[in-house]
Scaffold this active site. Structure first.
Site, PDB file in Angstrom:
ATOM      1  N   SER A 271      20.299  31.886  35.866  1.00 19.80           N
ATOM      2  CA  SER A 271      19.691  31.827  34.531  1.00 19.80           C
ATOM      3  C   SER A 271      18.204  31.532  34.638  1.00 19.80           C
ATOM      4  O   SER A 271      17.682  31.239  35.717  1.00 19.80           O
ATOM      5  CB  SER A 271      20.370  30.730  33.685  1.00 19.80           C
ATOM      6  OG  SER A 271      19.974  29.446  34.131  1.00 19.80           O
TER       7      SER A 271
ATOM      8  N   SER B  52      16.541  28.979  33.274  1.00 15.91           N
ATOM      9  CA  SER B  52      16.203  27.612  32.866  1.00 15.91           C
ATOM     10  C   SER B  52      15.159  26.960  33.767  1.00 15.91           C
ATOM     11  O   SER B  52      14.536  25.979  33.367  1.00 15.91           O
ATOM     12  CB  SER B  52      17.470  26.738  32.845  1.00 15.91           C
ATOM     13  OG  SER B  52      17.963  26.527  34.156  1.00 15.91           O
TER      14      SER B  52
ATOM     15  N   LYS C 163      18.508  21.836  38.430  1.00 16.20           N
ATOM     16  CA  LYS C 163      17.476  21.342  37.521  1.00 16.20           C
ATOM     17  C   LYS C 163      16.506  20.473  38.313  1.00 16.20           C
ATOM     18  O   LYS C 163      16.714  20.180  39.484  1.00 16.20           O
ATOM     19  CB  LYS C 163      18.084  20.499  36.392  1.00 16.20           C
ATOM     20  CG  LYS C 163      19.176  21.178  35.581  1.00 16.20           C
ATOM     21  CD  LYS C 163      18.672  22.296  34.693  1.00 16.20           C
ATOM     22  CE  LYS C 163      19.822  22.954  33.927  1.00 16.20           C
ATOM     23  NZ  LYS C 163      19.376  24.140  33.165  1.00 16.20           N
TER      24      LYS C 163
ATOM     25  N   SER D 170      16.429  25.536  28.300  1.00 16.15           N
ATOM     26  CA  SER D 170      17.238  24.880  29.316  1.00 16.15           C
ATOM     27  C   SER D 170      18.247  23.939  28.677  1.00 16.15           C
ATOM     28  O   SER D 170      17.888  23.071  27.887  1.00 16.15           O
ATOM     29  CB  SER D 170      16.341  24.081  30.285  1.00 16.15           C
ATOM     30  OG  SER D 170      17.125  23.319  31.182  1.00 16.15           O
TER      31      SER D 170
END
Length: 262
Positions: free
Chosen positions: A67, A69, A124, A227
């Protein structure tokens, strides 16, 4: 799919075949007769699986970014390597820490098992450490009452959608990196989940303020307004940590991405 579990099962099966052939079957076969194909193949794959299982469990593991994010640091389609030992030696499959080494630091890009569904891996950036008070209000980040300084660094062109996002340079701990912050996006956090230690966080129209519980971490994506992270689903417990991302080793759409990591 739990690839570590699949590898472990294959390791056990091939190990049994190797032991069976080495200590039993080989001694009872007529001189010069070949081993059954299932014994030959199983035993021959055993050392290969041992090496792959060992490297993937204790040294490095490859991941693919699914993704956007973490844009602009990581792009969709990046294949990355994750250091499996920097945060401690963990037993494969059960992910139990057997030896503590280093703790995650602010600014680290960390892979972990998604707290709401541990069968999924997320990536992350570490923003808050255990005991920190993390505030993300009106698009500004504060840690323990001190605002994290950011500087404008032009606009970022999204190659897949051909539009620009305001880009900033941010420094967390010793790590300087880029983040995207959309000026027009709302500041409040939508669709907040009911997660463990939810009482440690306060939500307002301007964002969220949280105190990170012991043994947990607060993480955010660099693409701040695109995100789903600790603001939505809560804290990452230490037992969910997989490792520290450190290297882009391939991207089918952009070979210039190889070796990049900021």
């Amino acid at each position: 799919m739990n690839f570590a579990l699949i590898l472990f099962v294959l390791l056990v099966i091939t190990a049994v075949l190797w032991v069976f052939d080495h200590f039993y079957a080989r001694k009872r076969r007529p001189q010069g007769s070949p081993a059954p194909w299932w014994v030959e193949y199983g035993a021959s794959f055993f050392p290969v699986i041992v090496i792959v299982f060992g490297l993937r469990s204790f040294v490095v593991e490859p991941f693919k970014i699914p993704s956007g994010s973490m844009i602009p640091t990581l792009l969709v389609g990046d294949f990355i390597l994750v250091n499996k030992y920097t945060y401690g030696i963990r037993l494969p499959v059960i992910n139990k820490k057997a030896m503590a080494l280093n703790d995650p630091q602010r600014g680290d890009v960390m892979v972990f098992r998604y707290p709401a569904d541990p069968s999924m891996d997320y990536i992350k950036r570490v923003v808050g450490l255990p005991g920190d008070k993390v505030e993300y209000l009106n698009k500004r980040l504060r840690i323990n009452g001190e605002e994290v300084a950011i500087e404008e660094s032009g606009n970022y062109l999204h190659p897949d959608r051909l539009y620009y996002s305001p880009q900033y340079t941010e420094k967390l701990g010793e790590i300087e990196h880029s983040v995207l912050i959309e000026r027009e996006a709302p500041a409040f956090v939508p669709q907040v989940m009911n997660y463990p230690f939810r009482e440690n966080c306060t939500y307002t129209s301007g964002g969220v303020s949280c105190t990170v519980p012991a043994g947990h971490y607060f993480v955010m994506g660099d693409n701040r307004d695109a995100s789903s992270d600790s603001r939505v689903w809560g804290f990452v417990p230490d037992e969910n940590i997989v490792g520290k991302a450190f290297f882009v080793w391939f991207n089918f759409n952009d070979l210039k991405r190889i070796g990049r990591f900021h």
